[in-house]
Design a protein around this motif. Structure first.
Motif, short mmCIF file in Angstrom:
data_model
loop_
_atom_site.label_atom_id
_atom_site.label_comp_id
_atom_site.label_asym_id
_atom_site.label_seq_id
_atom_site.Cartn_x
_atom_site.Cartn_y
_atom_site.Cartn_z
N ALA A 191 0.82 -1.20 0.00
CA ALA A 191 0.00 0.00 0.00
C ALA A 191 0.86 1.26 0.00
CB ALA A 191 -0.92 -0.01 1.22
N GLN A 192 1.89 1.28 0.84
CA GLN A 192 2.76 2.46 0.89
C GLN A 192 3.46 2.70 -0.44
OE1 GLN A 192 4.95 3.12 4.83
NE2 GLN A 192 4.25 1.00 5.05
N ASP A 193 3.86 1.61 -1.08
CA ASP A 193 4.51 1.75 -2.38
C ASP A 193 3.54 2.34 -3.41
OD1 ASP A 193 6.72 1.04 -4.35
OD2 ASP A 193 5.06 -0.13 -5.17
N ALA A 194 2.32 1.81 -3.45
CA ALA A 194 1.33 2.30 -4.42
C ALA A 194 0.95 3.75 -4.14
CB ALA A 194 0.10 1.40 -4.39
N SER A 243 -6.62 4.30 -7.28
CA SER A 243 -7.61 4.90 -6.39
C SER A 243 -7.63 4.11 -5.09
CB SER A 243 -8.99 4.86 -7.04
OG SER A 243 -9.46 3.52 -7.12
N LEU A 244 -8.18 4.72 -4.05
CA LEU A 244 -8.21 4.06 -2.74
C LEU A 244 -9.07 2.80 -2.78
CD1 LEU A 244 -6.73 4.87 -0.19
CD2 LEU A 244 -8.85 5.87 0.67
N ASP A 245 -10.20 2.87 -3.47
CA ASP A 245 -11.08 1.70 -3.57
C ASP A 245 -10.36 0.54 -4.27
OD1 ASP A 245 -13.40 2.67 -2.30
OD2 ASP A 245 -13.94 3.80 -4.09
N ARG A 246 -9.70 0.84 -5.36
CA ARG A 246 -9.02 -0.21 -6.10
C ARG A 246 -7.86 -0.80 -5.30
NH1 ARG A 246 -5.59 0.63 -11.69
NH2 ARG A 246 -4.82 -1.53 -11.86
N LEU A 247 -7.11 0.07 -4.65
CA LEU A 247 -5.98 -0.40 -3.85
C LEU A 247 -6.46 -1.29 -2.72
CD1 LEU A 247 -3.01 -0.40 -3.03
CD2 LEU A 247 -3.39 1.79 -1.86
N ALA A 248 -7.51 -0.88 -2.02
CA ALA A 248 -8.05 -1.68 -0.92
C ALA A 248 -8.45 -3.06 -1.41
CB ALA A 248 -9.25 -0.96 -0.29
N GLU A 279 -7.30 -4.69 -4.08
CA GLU A 279 -6.15 -5.45 -4.56
C GLU A 279 -5.34 -6.07 -3.43
OE1 GLU A 279 -3.88 -2.91 -7.06
OE2 GLU A 279 -5.22 -3.17 -8.79
N ILE A 280 -5.34 -5.46 -2.26
CA ILE A 280 -4.53 -6.00 -1.17
C ILE A 280 -5.36 -6.68 -0.09
CG2 ILE A 280 -2.65 -4.37 -1.58
CD1 ILE A 280 -3.57 -2.80 0.84
N GLY A 281 -6.64 -6.92 -0.36
CA GLY A 281 -7.40 -7.80 0.50
C GLY A 281 -8.29 -7.17 1.55
N TYR A 282 -8.65 -5.87 1.39
CA TYR A 282 -9.56 -5.24 2.34
C TYR A 282 -10.95 -5.13 1.72
CZ TYR A 282 -5.65 -4.17 5.38
OH TYR A 282 -4.55 -4.28 6.20
N GLU A 283 -11.97 -5.28 2.54
CA GLU A 283 -13.33 -5.31 2.02
C GLU A 283 -13.79 -3.97 1.50
OE1 GLU A 283 -15.83 -6.87 5.06
OE2 GLU A 283 -15.03 -8.92 4.92
N SER A 284 -13.22 -2.89 2.01
CA SER A 284 -13.64 -1.56 1.58
C SER A 284 -12.51 -0.57 1.78
CB SER A 284 -14.87 -1.09 2.38
OG SER A 284 -14.51 -0.91 3.74
N ALA A 285 -12.64 0.59 1.14
CA ALA A 285 -11.65 1.65 1.33
C ALA A 285 -11.64 2.12 2.78
CB ALA A 285 -11.96 2.81 0.39
N SER A 286 -12.82 2.10 3.41
CA SER A 286 -12.91 2.53 4.81
C SER A 286 -12.13 1.59 5.72
CB SER A 286 -14.37 2.59 5.24
OG SER A 286 -14.48 2.90 6.62
N ALA A 287 -12.30 0.27 5.51
CA ALA A 287 -11.57 -0.71 6.32
C ALA A 287 -10.06 -0.57 6.12
CB ALA A 287 -12.04 -2.11 5.98
N PRO A 314 -4.22 7.33 4.50
CA PRO A 314 -3.61 7.06 3.21
C PRO A 314 -3.44 8.32 2.35
CG PRO A 314 -5.25 5.40 3.70
CD PRO A 314 -5.38 6.45 4.75
N GLY A 315 -4.44 9.21 2.39
CA GLY A 315 -4.36 10.43 1.60
C GLY A 315 -3.21 11.32 2.04
N MET A 316 -3.04 11.47 3.36
CA MET A 316 -1.95 12.30 3.86
C MET A 316 -0.59 11.68 3.52
SD MET A 316 -1.21 13.56 7.79
CE MET A 316 -2.78 14.44 7.82
N PHE A 317 -0.50 10.35 3.64
CA PHE A 317 0.74 9.66 3.30
C PHE A 317 1.07 9.88 1.82
CE2 PHE A 317 3.18 6.08 1.75
CZ PHE A 317 4.12 5.88 2.75
#
Length: 318
Positions: free
Chosen positions: A253-256, A263-268, A270-278, A291-294
């Motif tokens: 996630a940090q690399d991406a 996008s946050l939804d797509r990244l979440a 791809e790495i196994g989270y049910e939602s961008a919120s999770a 994630p946005g600040m990072f």
């Protein structure tokens, strides 16, 4: 998937500083911590490498040394030599007597890697990787460095991509060195890949990071009981199986995010989270910011310039 390939994809070695280091007579020089992974190969003669907190290490002709984080160190012609302070430079360096033919020659330099995940390299290896010429492994690395030097002295088409690949090969060759003594490697991926039982589990994890793995499923792959598997994994990798998966997901996630690639939804997803919120909640808990600040802070940072080997067209050092 090969976890080594995954690791190199995150580190993305992008350039190297490499220079000739020579000396004559009795000399010593001390440098402060540098931070980037450093390497050296002794081409002629011998010297001593002293790293704070460690016994002086004797380096003979053909020996290769990798310092994953290059802490403060001293380079000496002999153990009792007095040291002067030195500053890192990209240009050739001569120590000791300035006149006469050198009796010591070394090629030294550093890797440049993606700083977002640079700690991954430090946690994989001992503080000093010393490959002796007598062990038969340093010769391969020396040939790789020779190719890097040759490529930097040329203007051939495709020069940059060839240099990129040579650097990746150089780092991988160091990572997969097979002669680390028992107990030399810290707990982590390299130790896990050398365990015949855990290696298959790690490949499965890396090949499907989206999967909702459980300890029971992973223990089944290892053909072990849950308790025995969890204990073996934790002892070898330094953390529990699901914790390892979570750390690897955060590294991806940090690399991406640092590259603004998804996008946050797509990244979440791809790495196994049910939602961008999770994903955002987990990221904030582990990294300490959203994630946005990072992403904003790392995308705003300029990339380190490519500092390649200094050689002129005639093949002599510039």
């Amino acid at each position: 998937m090969d976890p080594f390939t995954d690791l190199i994809a995150l580190l993305r070695p992008s350039a190297a500083v490499s220079k000739p280091i020579t000396g004559r007579g009795k000399w010593g020089v001390r440098y402060g911590a540098y931070g980037l992974p450093g390497f050296a190969i002794v081409l002629e003669g011998r010297c001593c490498l002293s790293i704070d907190g460690n016994e002086p290490l004797r380096l003979d002709r053909g020996d290769f040394v990798l310092l994953p984080s290059t802490p403060a160190f001293a380079l000496l012609s002999q153990p009792d030599a007095e040291c002067v302070h030195g500053e890192p430079t990209d240009t050739p360096v001569r120590h000791g007597e300035q006149e006469g033919e050198p009796d010591f020659r070394m090629l030294g330099g550093s890797f440049r890697i993606e700083m977002v995940n640079a700690p991954l390299l430090v946690t994989l290896l001992p503080g000093v990787v010393h490959i002796r010429a007598s062990e038969g492994g340093a010769g391969r690395l020396a040939r790789i460095i020779d190719l890097i030097m040759e490529e930097c002295a040329s203007d051939h088409p495709g020069r940059e991509i060839i240099l990129q690949r040579l650097l990746e090969v150089m780092l991988v060759e160091s990572l997969r060195w097979r002669s680390f003594g028992e107990g030399m490697l810290p707990a982590g991926l390299l130790r896990g890949m050398r365990d015949p039982v855990l290696a298959g589990v790690l490949r499965a994890l890396h090949s499907d990071v989206r999967a909702g793995w459980t300890v029971a499923e992973l223990a089944g792959l290892a053909r072990m009981s849950r308790s025995a598997f969890a204990a073996r994994f934790t002892q070898t990798l330094g953390c529990a199986p699901i914790e390892y998966l979570s750390r690897w997901r955060m590294a991806l996630a940090q690399d991406a995010l640092s590259r603004g690639a998804r996008s946050l939804d797509r990244l979440a997803d791809e790495i196994g989270y049910e939602s961008a919120s999770a994903f955002s909640t987990a990221f904030r808990r582990r990294v300490g910011c959203s994630p946005g600040m990072f992403a904003r802070s790392h995308q705003a940072q300029p990339r380190a310039p490519r500092a390649l080997i200094s050689r002129n067209r005639s093949g002599t050092e510039a």
